[in-house]
Design a protein around this motif. Structure first.
Motif, PDB file in Angstrom:
ATOM      1  N   ARG A 288     -15.698   7.176  21.223  1.00 32.73           N
ATOM      2  CA  ARG A 288     -15.041   8.885  21.130  1.00 32.73           C
ATOM      3  C   ARG A 288     -13.685   9.015  20.898  1.00 32.73           C
ATOM      4  O   ARG A 288     -12.774   9.935  19.727  1.00 32.73           O
ATOM      5  CB  ARG A 288     -15.553   9.902  22.378  1.00 32.73           C
ATOM      6  N   GLU A 289     -13.023   8.011  22.072  1.00 28.16           N
ATOM      7  CA  GLU A 289     -11.442   8.399  21.689  1.00 28.16           C
ATOM      8  C   GLU A 289     -10.558   7.921  20.535  1.00 28.16           C
ATOM      9  O   GLU A 289      -9.861   7.450  20.119  1.00 28.16           O
ATOM     10  CB  GLU A 289     -11.418   7.165  23.014  1.00 28.16           C
ATOM     11  N   LEU A 290     -11.738   6.640  20.348  1.00 27.65           N
ATOM     12  CA  LEU A 290     -10.906   5.959  18.514  1.00 27.65           C
ATOM     13  C   LEU A 290     -10.692   7.299  17.833  1.00 27.65           C
ATOM     14  O   LEU A 290     -10.145   6.974  17.329  1.00 27.65           O
ATOM     15  CB  LEU A 290     -11.540   4.601  18.404  1.00 27.65           C
ATOM     16  N   VAL A 291     -11.993   8.103  17.366  1.00 24.32           N
ATOM     17  CA  VAL A 291     -11.454   9.314  16.805  1.00 24.32           C
ATOM     18  C   VAL A 291     -10.242  10.157  16.511  1.00 24.32           C
ATOM     19  O   VAL A 291      -9.448  10.209  16.117  1.00 24.32           O
ATOM     20  CB  VAL A 291     -12.833   9.351  16.715  1.00 24.32           C
ATOM     21  N   ASP A 292     -10.597  10.633  18.283  1.00 25.70           N
ATOM     22  CA  ASP A 292      -9.540  10.973  18.164  1.00 25.70           C
ATOM     23  C   ASP A 292      -8.594  10.339  18.745  1.00 25.70           C
ATOM     24  O   ASP A 292      -6.870  11.468  18.035  1.00 25.70           O
ATOM     25  CB  ASP A 292      -9.378  12.054  20.143  1.00 25.70           C
TER      26      ASP A 292
ATOM     27  N   GLY B 281       1.018  -1.268  -0.158  1.00 21.29           N
ATOM     28  CA  GLY B 281       0.229   0.320  -0.177  1.00 21.29           C
ATOM     29  C   GLY B 281       1.108   0.790   0.455  1.00 21.29           C
ATOM     30  O   GLY B 281       2.231   1.155   0.664  1.00 21.29           O
ATOM     31  N   ARG B 282       0.549   2.313  -0.767  1.00 21.77           N
ATOM     32  CA  ARG B 282       0.954   3.358  -0.513  1.00 21.77           C
ATOM     33  C   ARG B 282       0.782   4.263  -0.170  1.00 21.77           C
ATOM     34  O   ARG B 282       2.027   4.518   1.718  1.00 21.77           O
ATOM     35  CB  ARG B 282       0.528   4.125  -1.851  1.00 21.77           C
ATOM     36  N   GLY B 283      -0.123   4.404   1.330  1.00 25.75           N
ATOM     37  CA  GLY B 283      -0.395   4.903   2.855  1.00 25.75           C
ATOM     38  C   GLY B 283       0.085   3.805   3.469  1.00 25.75           C
ATOM     39  O   GLY B 283      -0.256   2.502   3.430  1.00 25.75           O
ATOM     40  N   GLY B 284       0.072   4.138   4.823  1.00 29.80           N
ATOM     41  CA  GLY B 284       0.566   3.373   5.974  1.00 29.80           C
ATOM     42  C   GLY B 284      -0.987   2.916   6.812  1.00 29.80           C
ATOM     43  O   GLY B 284      -1.976   3.274   6.003  1.00 29.80           O
ATOM     44  N   CYS B 285      -0.997   2.286   7.704  1.00 27.35           N
ATOM     45  CA  CYS B 285      -2.016   2.105   8.446  1.00 27.35           C
ATOM     46  C   CYS B 285      -1.589   1.415   9.746  1.00 27.35           C
ATOM     47  O   CYS B 285      -0.740   1.414  10.089  1.00 27.35           O
ATOM     48  CB  CYS B 285      -2.447   0.710   7.403  1.00 27.35           C
ATOM     49  N   GLU B 286      -2.995   1.675  10.928  1.00 30.85           N
ATOM     50  CA  GLU B 286      -2.495   1.966  11.712  1.00 30.85           C
ATOM     51  C   GLU B 286      -4.000   0.791  13.056  1.00 30.85           C
ATOM     52  O   GLU B 286      -5.295   1.265  11.596  1.00 30.85           O
ATOM     53  CB  GLU B 286      -2.608   2.583  12.978  1.00 30.85           C
ATOM     54  N   VAL B 287      -3.877  -0.034  13.815  1.00 28.52           N
ATOM     55  CA  VAL B 287      -5.186  -0.751  14.122  1.00 28.52           C
ATOM     56  C   VAL B 287      -5.778  -0.215  15.197  1.00 28.52           C
ATOM     57  O   VAL B 287      -4.039   0.105  16.392  1.00 28.52           O
ATOM     58  CB  VAL B 287      -4.521  -2.187  14.358  1.00 28.52           C
ATOM     59  N   PHE B 288      -6.078  -0.103  15.650  1.00 30.71           N
ATOM     60  CA  PHE B 288      -6.881   0.636  17.321  1.00 30.71           C
ATOM     61  C   PHE B 288      -8.133  -0.724  17.197  1.00 30.71           C
ATOM     62  O   PHE B 288      -9.228  -0.511  16.589  1.00 30.71           O
ATOM     63  CB  PHE B 288      -7.983   2.066  17.237  1.00 30.71           C
ATOM     64  N   GLU B 289      -7.512  -0.672  18.565  1.00 27.56           N
ATOM     65  CA  GLU B 289      -9.416  -1.993  19.348  1.00 27.56           C
ATOM     66  C   GLU B 289     -10.068  -0.518  20.158  1.00 27.56           C
ATOM     67  O   GLU B 289      -8.900  -0.053  21.003  1.00 27.56           O
ATOM     68  CB  GLU B 289      -8.128  -2.451  20.199  1.00 27.56           C
ATOM     69  N   THR B 290     -11.121  -1.321  19.883  1.00 28.45           N
ATOM     70  CA  THR B 290     -11.917  -0.600  20.859  1.00 28.45           C
ATOM     71  C   THR B 290     -13.422  -1.700  20.667  1.00 28.45           C
ATOM     72  O   THR B 290     -13.300  -2.277  19.459  1.00 28.45           O
ATOM     73  CB  THR B 290     -12.225   1.057  20.373  1.00 28.45           C
ATOM     74  N   ASP B 291     -14.502  -0.723  21.069  1.00 30.24           N
ATOM     75  CA  ASP B 291     -15.943  -1.403  21.389  1.00 30.24           C
ATOM     76  C   ASP B 291     -16.684  -0.313  20.646  1.00 30.24           C
ATOM     77  O   ASP B 291     -16.734   0.684  21.794  1.00 30.24           O
ATOM     78  CB  ASP B 291     -16.403  -2.245  22.191  1.00 30.24           C
ATOM     79  N   LEU B 292     -17.666  -0.253  20.282  1.00 36.11           N
ATOM     80  CA  LEU B 292     -18.140   1.382  19.755  1.00 36.11           C
ATOM     81  C   LEU B 292     -19.485   1.545  20.192  1.00 36.11           C
ATOM     82  O   LEU B 292     -20.117   2.289  20.521  1.00 36.11           O
ATOM     83  CB  LEU B 292     -18.391   1.213  17.884  1.00 36.11           C
ATOM     84  N   ARG B 293     -19.655   0.080  21.205  1.00 37.10           N
ATOM     85  CA  ARG B 293     -20.867   0.336  22.057  1.00 37.10           C
ATOM     86  C   ARG B 293     -20.726   0.701  23.213  1.00 37.10           C
ATOM     87  O   ARG B 293     -21.389   1.434  23.864  1.00 37.10           O
ATOM     88  CB  ARG B 293     -21.348  -1.402  22.482  1.00 37.10           C
ATOM     89  N   ASP B 294     -19.472   1.310  22.866  1.00 40.21           N
ATOM     90  CA  ASP B 294     -19.054   2.874  24.416  1.00 40.21           C
ATOM     91  C   ASP B 294     -18.773   3.961  24.607  1.00 40.21           C
ATOM     92  O   ASP B 294     -17.974   3.946  23.055  1.00 40.21           O
ATOM     93  CB  ASP B 294     -17.554   1.564  25.262  1.00 40.21           C
ATOM     94  N   GLU B 295     -19.965   4.334  24.245  1.00 36.41           N
ATOM     95  CA  GLU B 295     -19.285   6.007  23.710  1.00 36.41           C
ATOM     96  C   GLU B 295     -18.609   6.521  24.385  1.00 36.41           C
ATOM     97  O   GLU B 295     -18.012   6.934  23.197  1.00 36.41           O
ATOM     98  CB  GLU B 295     -20.636   6.795  24.296  1.00 36.41           C
ATOM     99  N   ASP B 296     -17.327   6.066  25.592  1.00 37.93           N
ATOM    100  CA  ASP B 296     -16.252   7.103  25.687  1.00 37.93           C
ATOM    101  C   ASP B 296     -15.381   6.731  25.027  1.00 37.93           C
ATOM    102  O   ASP B 296     -14.361   6.988  24.292  1.00 37.93           O
ATOM    103  CB  ASP B 296     -16.067   7.064  27.679  1.00 37.93           C
ATOM    104  N   ARG B 297     -15.218   4.684  24.955  1.00 36.49           N
ATOM    105  CA  ARG B 297     -14.472   4.261  23.924  1.00 36.49           C
ATOM    106  C   ARG B 297     -14.563   4.037  22.667  1.00 36.49           C
ATOM    107  O   ARG B 297     -13.195   4.883  21.884  1.00 36.49           O
ATOM    108  CB  ARG B 297     -14.201   2.701  24.150  1.00 36.49           C
TER     109      ARG B 297
END
Length: 303
Positions: free
Chosen positions: A123-127, A105-121
């Motif tokens: 929102r933290e994912l996006v930030d 891939g020309r661009g890079g990639c990073e993985v973030f573990e989270t559970d979208l059923r948890d509002e705080d997590r």
């Protein structure tokens, strides 16, 4: 000629994979790519980038497998930098997505573990993703879940199951989208993954179909709200797509017939969604496309 032959061979392999009927099989939710027969085509060998998303910064939720993996691979090969989210139980698949992208891939990639059923997590994912990316240009709200193994329909549907589906598919999308607006500027794009279930719902997917219908309206509403800010909002409506969600939520004996109710007579592969995603993310090709829904359904109508 070697490169051309290699490309033609990869296309032949992809065509063969598309037309392979899946045998009976089952997995525990949320399922994994490696447990599927045949393994889905995410564009690993078939997607060729044309620099249509050079240096775009994108977050793809549920990027570990299925439509999310295909989208992440295509975006990266088009030059985008990609962050993907996954549940902890899907980490192995997500790391494989990153490995595929890191290879070519020309661009890079990073993985973030989270559970979208948890509002705080959520929102933290996006930030966290925006911090890693250095901003956010494209958000793909792909993460979703369903439960289809119910003998008695609504009588077997529990409140906890209903909440899981609504929190993942609808509230998770709302939280992620709302938080993403803190990082998006004019020219940005939001793509929601809805479903043909929003228009032609199956009886046993009452909760899933309801969330997808809501996401369709959410897309139309949001396009009107964000248009004055120069942010485009669109949706893709997949039909029956061969992803881990299918063997992990459907009865094993129904798997061989999956997708045969389409005019094309087969299930779609995740890679067959990637073109729609790349088009909607491209602020040059789709600069006047907002509030739209692209159907990738094998010919089944959404109107």
């Amino acid at each position: 000629m070697t490169g051309l032959n290699t490309f033609e061979e990869s296309q032949d392999e992809a065509r063969t994979n598309k037309n392979t009927e899946p045998p009976q099989q089952t997995q525990n939710p949320p399922g994994t790519v490696t447990g599927m027969t045949p393994e889905p085509d995410h564009g690993e060998t078939s997607w060729v980038g044309r620099d249509r998303l050079g240096d775009v910064r994108a977050l793809v939720t549920g990027g570990d497998s299925g439509i999310g993996r295909a989208t992440a691979i295509a975006f990266a090969r088009e030059g985008a930098h990609v962050a993907i989210s996954c549940l902890s139980s899907e980490l192995a698949d997500a790391q494989r997505t990153r490995e595929i992208i890191d290879i070519d891939g020309r661009g890079g990639c990073e993985v973030f573990e989270t559970d979208l059923r948890d509002e705080d997590r959520a929102r933290e994912l996006v930030d966290d993703a925006a911090s890693w990316l250095g901003g956010l240009d494209v958000l793909v709200n792909n993460a979703g879940t369903q439960r289809g193994r119910r003998e008695n329909g609504i009588e077997d549907l529990t409140t906890d199951e209903m909440r899981e589906v609504f929190d993942t598919n609808l509230l998770g999308t709302f939280w992620v989208t709302q938080q993403a607006l803190d990082h998006m500027e004019s020219g940005s794009s939001i793509i929601n993954v809805t479903s043909i279930q929003a228009y032609d719902p199956s009886g046993n997917l009452i909760d899933y179909a309801a969330t997808k219908a809501a996401l369709t309206n959410f897309t139309a509403n949001l396009a009107q709200q964000l248009g004055p800010r120069g942010i485009r909002v669109n949706a893709v409506a997949p039909g029956p797509i061969w992803t881990p969600l299918i063997p992990s939520t459907m009865d094993a004996d129904s798997i061989p017939d999956f997708g045969k109710n389409t005019p094309l007579g087969r299930p779609g592969q995740p890679s067959e969604l990637a073109g729609a995603m790349v088009f909607l993310a491209n602020n040059a090709e789709a600069s006047y496309v907002s509030g739209a829904l692209l159907a990738v359904t094998g010919g089944r109508p959404i109107f």
